[in-house]
Scaffold this active site. Structure first.
Site, PDB file in Angstrom:
ATOM      1  N   ARG A  31      66.929   4.162  33.601  1.00  0.00           N
ATOM      2  CA  ARG A  31      65.883   3.305  33.023  1.00  0.00           C
ATOM      3  C   ARG A  31      66.382   1.883  32.790  1.00  0.00           C
ATOM      4  NH1 ARG A  31      64.631   7.946  29.006  1.00  0.00           N
ATOM      5  NH2 ARG A  31      66.531   8.620  29.993  1.00  0.00           N
TER       6      ARG A  31
ATOM      7  N   GLU B 207      76.274  14.130  24.118  1.00  0.00           N
ATOM      8  CA  GLU B 207      76.139  14.977  22.936  1.00  0.00           C
ATOM      9  C   GLU B 207      77.017  16.226  23.074  1.00  0.00           C
ATOM     10  OE1 GLU B 207      72.076  15.462  22.098  1.00  0.00           O
ATOM     11  OE2 GLU B 207      72.455  16.385  20.144  1.00  0.00           O
TER      12      GLU B 207
HETATM   13  P1  AMP Z   1      73.832   7.633  23.725  1.00  0.00           P
HETATM   14  O1  AMP Z   1      74.953   7.589  24.727  1.00  0.00           O
HETATM   15  O2  AMP Z   1      73.951   8.778  22.762  1.00  0.00           O
HETATM   16  O3  AMP Z   1      73.636   6.303  23.035  1.00  0.00           O
HETATM   17  O4  AMP Z   1      72.510   7.964  24.538  1.00  0.00           O
HETATM   18  C1  AMP Z   1      71.843   6.952  25.222  1.00  0.00           C
HETATM   19  C2  AMP Z   1      71.326   7.421  26.559  1.00  0.00           C
HETATM   20  O5  AMP Z   1      70.672   8.683  26.489  1.00  0.00           O
HETATM   21  C3  AMP Z   1      70.315   6.433  27.099  1.00  0.00           C
HETATM   22  O6  AMP Z   1      70.509   6.281  28.508  1.00  0.00           O
HETATM   23  C4  AMP Z   1      68.986   7.057  26.762  1.00  0.00           C
HETATM   24  O7  AMP Z   1      68.050   6.826  27.776  1.00  0.00           O
HETATM   25  C5  AMP Z   1      69.259   8.548  26.588  1.00  0.00           C
HETATM   26  N1  AMP Z   1      68.703   9.102  25.337  1.00  0.00           N
HETATM   27  C6  AMP Z   1      69.398   9.560  24.265  1.00  0.00           C
HETATM   28  N2  AMP Z   1      68.598  10.018  23.291  1.00  0.00           N
HETATM   29  C7  AMP Z   1      67.327   9.831  23.739  1.00  0.00           C
HETATM   30  C8  AMP Z   1      66.006  10.080  23.176  1.00  0.00           C
HETATM   31  N3  AMP Z   1      65.834  10.609  21.949  1.00  0.00           N
HETATM   32  N4  AMP Z   1      64.928   9.744  23.916  1.00  0.00           N
HETATM   33  C9  AMP Z   1      65.082   9.194  25.154  1.00  0.00           C
HETATM   34  N5  AMP Z   1      66.273   8.945  25.731  1.00  0.00           N
HETATM   35  C10 AMP Z   1      67.382   9.250  25.044  1.00  0.00           C
END
Ligand code: AMP
Length: 180
Positions: free
Chosen positions: A63, A100
């Site tokens: 995205r 995660e």
């Molecule tokens: P992070 O590495 O935990 O900051 O996760 C960010 C990435 O995971 C981004 O590329 C987001 O598009 C996706 N992502 C994580 N959580 C969500 C959520 N609740 N809704 C949509 N996309 C998410």
């Protein structure tokens, strides 16, 4: 009065329990499909950098490509794709980053950025910040000067913004959602 934040928030769809139970998935496809909301989001993201020399926008797959392409056009900058491993055809630099559950790897082309180039990093959403932290390290490894990291959505409770700020990165987000 309807604020920009209200209109962006109204254009984003929330899907409960996707991709797994307990997650509220913030789906920006509805924002992308709404001409006014898409333009407004891009305008807001680029606004602070109008008139500034930005060499490149680095977008995180997938995205971040859509937002980053539009931002690059608006700022007359180049675009750097940061991709899941194995997708880029030329010589790459690779980094592992935490999800995660477990680890994944992302890559960019070694010649995508020159030392000292001013780069803005973009993705749709920052949660734990693991993805953006990996991208930051890759870009810096190649000598990029990261002007800011931009996201439409912040999930502040997950601490991603603080993680990037601790690396000395300026973080810009348009709207926030509590929880995760
Ligand atoms: P992070 O590495 O935990 O900051 O996760 C960010 C990435 O995971 C981004 O590329 C987001 O598009 C996706 N992502 C994580 N959580 C969500 C959520 N609740 N809704 C949509 N996309 C998410």
């Amino acid at each position: 009065m309807i604020t920009v934040k209200d209109s962006l928030r109204a254009a984003i769809r929330t899907i409960p329990d996707y991709p797994k139970p307990g997650i509220l998935f913030r789906d920006i496809t509805t924002l992308l499909g709404n001409p006014q909301a898409f333009r407004r989001a891009i305008d807001e993201l680029v606004h602070p950098y109008a008139g500034t020399k930005i060499d490149k926008i680095a977008g995180i797959e997938a995205r971040g490509f859509i937002l980053g392409g539009a931002m690059a056009h608006q700022l007359s900058a180049g675009f750097i794709p940061i991709r899941k491993k194995g997708k880029l055809p030329h010589e790459t630099v690779r980094i592992a980053y935490s999800l995660e559950y477990g680890l994944d790897e992302m890559e960019m082309h070694k010649d995508a950025v020159r030392p000292g180039e001013k780069v803005i990093l973009v993705d749709d959403l920052i949660a734990t910040g693991g993805t953006a932290e990996g991208a930051t390290k890759l870009l810096r490894q190649m000598g990029a000067d990261i002007v800011a990291a931009c996201f439409v959505i912040d999930l502040p409770d997950l601490g991603g913004r603080r993680k990037l700020e601790a690396l000395g990165v300026t973080v810009r987000t348009l709207i926030e959602y509590e929880g995760h």
